[in-house]
Write a protein that holds these residues in place. Structure first.
Motif, short mmCIF file in Angstrom:
data_model
loop_
_atom_site.label_atom_id
_atom_site.label_comp_id
_atom_site.label_asym_id
_atom_site.label_seq_id
_atom_site.Cartn_x
_atom_site.Cartn_y
_atom_site.Cartn_z
N PHE A 138 37.59 48.60 35.72
CA PHE A 138 37.58 49.44 37.07
C PHE A 138 37.44 50.83 36.97
O PHE A 138 37.59 51.51 37.89
CB PHE A 138 39.07 48.92 38.00
CG PHE A 138 39.02 47.56 38.11
CD1 PHE A 138 38.46 47.05 39.47
CD2 PHE A 138 39.67 46.69 37.51
CE1 PHE A 138 38.50 45.59 39.59
CE2 PHE A 138 39.86 45.41 37.78
CZ PHE A 138 39.31 45.02 39.05
N TYR A 169 45.41 44.71 40.95
CA TYR A 169 43.87 44.39 40.58
C TYR A 169 43.65 42.87 41.12
O TYR A 169 44.54 42.18 40.49
CB TYR A 169 43.88 44.39 39.05
CG TYR A 169 43.87 45.89 38.38
CD1 TYR A 169 42.86 46.78 38.57
CD2 TYR A 169 45.21 46.39 37.75
CE1 TYR A 169 43.11 48.11 37.90
CE2 TYR A 169 45.10 47.58 37.32
CZ TYR A 169 44.36 48.63 37.29
OH TYR A 169 44.41 49.67 36.95
N MET A 209 44.42 49.91 44.04
CA MET A 209 44.35 50.00 42.28
C MET A 209 45.29 51.26 42.11
O MET A 209 45.68 51.51 41.10
CB MET A 209 42.99 50.35 41.84
CG MET A 209 42.31 49.10 41.75
SD MET A 209 40.64 49.39 41.33
CE MET A 209 40.65 50.82 40.29
#
Length: 99
Positions: free
Chosen positions: A96, A28, A23
């Motif tokens: 996230f 992703y 990330m």
């Protein structure tokens, strides 16, 4: 091929140590519909997460595993993973953020 809408393409984010470390490079990882192609995945990410621009999409088909329960033999469902690379000026994906 089934008529797949953009909200049916991405099933869920895939959270592993490797995906979390990538990330930092704005990559992703998602579990996606098995019949989705790269352009469908790109459109789905850009529509579901406003402000994101997709640079590239890499996909992997994962075969189902053999399972046994006594004498009964079967297989688990096959899956498909997608690694989405965002552009440098793109916004972060908020799912996230708290992980």
């Amino acid at each position: 091929m089934a008529n797949i809408q953009y909200y049916d393409v991405i099933l869920k984010p895939l959270v592993t140590e490797k995906s979390m470390s990538s990330m930092a490079d704005k990559k992703y990882t998602f579990l996606v519909h098995t019949e989705a192609n790269k352009s469908m995945i790109k459109d789905a990410v850009e529509k579901m997460f406003p402000g994101t621009k997709v640079k590239s999409v890499n996909t992997m088909n994962c075969a189902g595993k053999d399972k046994r329960r006594g004498m009964i033999v079967g297989k688990t469902a096959k899956t498909k993973k997608a690694i989405v690379q965002l552009t440098e000026d793109s916004k972060e994906i908020e799912i996230f953020a708290g992980l």
